[in-house]
Design a protein around this motif. Structure first.
Motif, PDB file in Angstrom:
ATOM      1  N   THR A 319       0.854  -1.191   0.000  1.00 37.82           N
ATOM      2  CA  THR A 319       0.000   0.000   0.000  1.00 37.82           C
ATOM      3  C   THR A 319       0.892   1.244   0.000  1.00 37.82           C
ATOM      4  O   THR A 319       2.114   1.140   0.076  1.00 37.82           O
ATOM      5  N   ASP A 367     -10.919   4.330  -6.723  1.00 38.06           N
ATOM      6  CA  ASP A 367      -9.898   3.659  -5.891  1.00 38.06           C
ATOM      7  C   ASP A 367     -10.087   2.142  -5.942  1.00 38.06           C
ATOM      8  O   ASP A 367     -10.379   1.480  -4.938  1.00 38.06           O
ATOM      9  N   ARG A 370      -8.087   0.040  -3.454  1.00 36.69           N
ATOM     10  CA  ARG A 370      -8.604  -0.057  -2.086  1.00 36.69           C
ATOM     11  C   ARG A 370      -9.794  -1.033  -2.065  1.00 36.69           C
ATOM     12  O   ARG A 370      -9.912  -1.856  -1.153  1.00 36.69           O
TER      13      ARG A 370
END
Ligand SMILES: OC[C@@H]1[C@@H](O)[C@H](O)[C@@H](O)c2[nH]c(CCc3ccccc3)c[n+]21
Length: 445
Positions: A319, A367, A370
């Protein structure tokens, strides 16, 4: 379709200093994070929590946002210095009223409130007396907890004493990268002990309070530690890392003792831990909150500090925080806790990821990384429930982008984007997706 148990509490988590702003408004006292972020050099770009997401003033709109997402529960923390500006003594009724209003709005929206009593923002006045390194803090914390049980206990049934005592002590007192920015192993290990003692005293205060049908627990950051190779030396290194990162807090809370391995290794730095303290620390709790983000991979490193371990970087995807994405670690951790610590009721009180989100000209935030991170971890949580783990809820970190401690606003964890220039909130693609997961109480496998 993988379904979660009926009544599974899907939610989001935040913390006071990271979203509220207005740290000194209406009589609030300064916290150690107010001081730490205002001390040059401690936080990226000199960012502070002075404004953050301005939640102290925008809380109504934010509860409306939670309702739009269909959250079943919301985990937030109370800022101790807003309620007790000096950490003890006089109550700041205006500060307490903010939390009254927030709780009432959540209940009206059908959202179950989970209160974290302490999420790192110790009143500065208590730090001036030694903070968590001063054994008296256990009494100060228990009195603060008792006040909140008395004032909010008629409407809030789920309580978490501390967020991540390991981080408070290690990052704040040993590594010095978080408030109060100390680098003192002796103080840090005493802080661990006093944090756990404070936790036990607060649980005892809860049992003595008149909170009806209430449940209390603690939130721990836990990361399974894997050996970098099958060598004896690396296997032993992983054991030491597991003892320091995980068992240092799990064993006293569930078994009333510290890992012998650590007591020996830290030798004269280890604090006095009378049996009576350990019994208080092990006061039974109703649930354990687990914050899971990633795993550790360690190798033996002769002479490298007390633990003689070093972290070994992994190839997999990472990440924006540089943390390896390792969803299987969540399953392995949950099954281990279930088996080794008596099958407690569990909540994932934090899981999420920072990625470099972009607000598109169209106004959306795609995103997908995510969304994929969350999806893969939800699958592992479902696997654990199928394996018999008593997991009753899952709080995504975080509801919205916010002040990421020493990284300031440079790291975004939210499923809702915050444009700090305008304070506009924009639900990201992961937020729209999460709303569907909650509505169906499950996901496509
Ligand atoms: O770093 C993301 C979140 C923080 O924003 C939360 O306040 C905190 O509870 C929390 N804990 C963890 C895992 C442990 C950790 C904390 C700080 C830095 C690195 C790892 C990650 N997070």
């Amino acid at each position: 379709m993988l379904r979660f148990p009926e009544g599974f509490l899907w939610g989001c988590a935040t913390a006071a200093y990271q979203i509220e702003g207005s740290p000194l408004a209406d009589g609030a006292g300064p916290s150690i994070w107010h001081r730490f972020s205002h001390t040059p050099g401690n936080v990226e770009r000199g960012d502070t929590g002075d404004v953050a997401c301005d939640h102290y003033r925008r809380w109504r709109d934010d509860v409306a946002l939670m309702r739009e997402l269909g959250l079943k529960a919301y985990r937030f923390s109370v800022a101790w210095p807003r309620v007790l500006p000096d950490g003890r003594g006089a109550v700041n009724e205006t500060g307490l009223a903010f939390y009254h209003r927030l709780v009432d709005a959540l209940l009206e929206a059908g959202i179950v409130p989970f209160i974290t009593l302490y999420h790192w923002d110790l009143p500065g006045a208590l730090q001036d007396l030694g903070g968590w390194a001063n054994r008296d803090v256990a009494g100060w914390f228990a009195d603060y907890a008792a006040l909140l049980f008395d004032r909010l206990g008629d409407r809030v049934r789920h309580w978490i004493t501390l967020n991540e005592p390991w981080c408070v002590a290690h990052l704040g007192y040993i590594a010095g990268v978080h408030a109060p920015g100390m680098r003192d192993l002796w103080a840090g290990l005493r802080a661990v002990h006093h944090l756990l003692l404070a936790h036990g005293r607060a649980v005892q205060a809860f049992r003595a309070s008149n909170v009806k049908k209430g449940r209390i627990g603690i939130t721990l950051n836990l990361a399974p530690q894997y050996p970098a190779s099958r060598s004896e030396a690396d296997l032993a290194a992983a054991q030491r890392a597991d003892a320091y990162h995980n068992r240092l807090v799990l064993d006293p809370i569930f078994s009333g003792r510290y890992p012998e391995l650590l007591v020996r290794r830290f030798n004269d730095a280890w604090p006095d831990a009378p049996q009576a303290d350990l019994e208080t620390i092990a006061t039974p709790i109703d649930f354990l909150g687990i914050n899971y983000y990633s795993r550790g991979v360690v190798a033996h490193a002769p002479g490298a500090g007390f633990l003689e371990t070093r972290s070994v970087a992994q190839p997999g995807p990472h990440t924006a925080m540089g943390w390896e994405i390792y969803p299987e670690g969540l399953f392995e951790l949950l099954v281990r806790i279930h088996g080794e610590y008596g099958g407690p009721t569990l909540y994932i009180t934090e899981n999420g990821a920072a990625f470099d989100d972009r607000l598109e000209p169209s106004g959306g935030v795609h995103d997908t990384d995510r969304l994929d991170y969350l999806r893969r971890h939800f699958l592992q949580a479902h696997r654990a429930i199928e394996a018999g783990v008593r997991l009753q809820g899952y709080f995504v970190w975080s509801l919205m982008d916010n002040f990421e401690w020493a990284h300031g606003y440079s790291k975004r964890f939210g499923i809702v984007y915050v444009d700090y220039e305008t304070q506009r909130r924009v639900i990201k693609q992961s937020g729209h997706w999460y709303r569907e997961i909650i509505a169906r109480n499950g996901l496509e496998n």
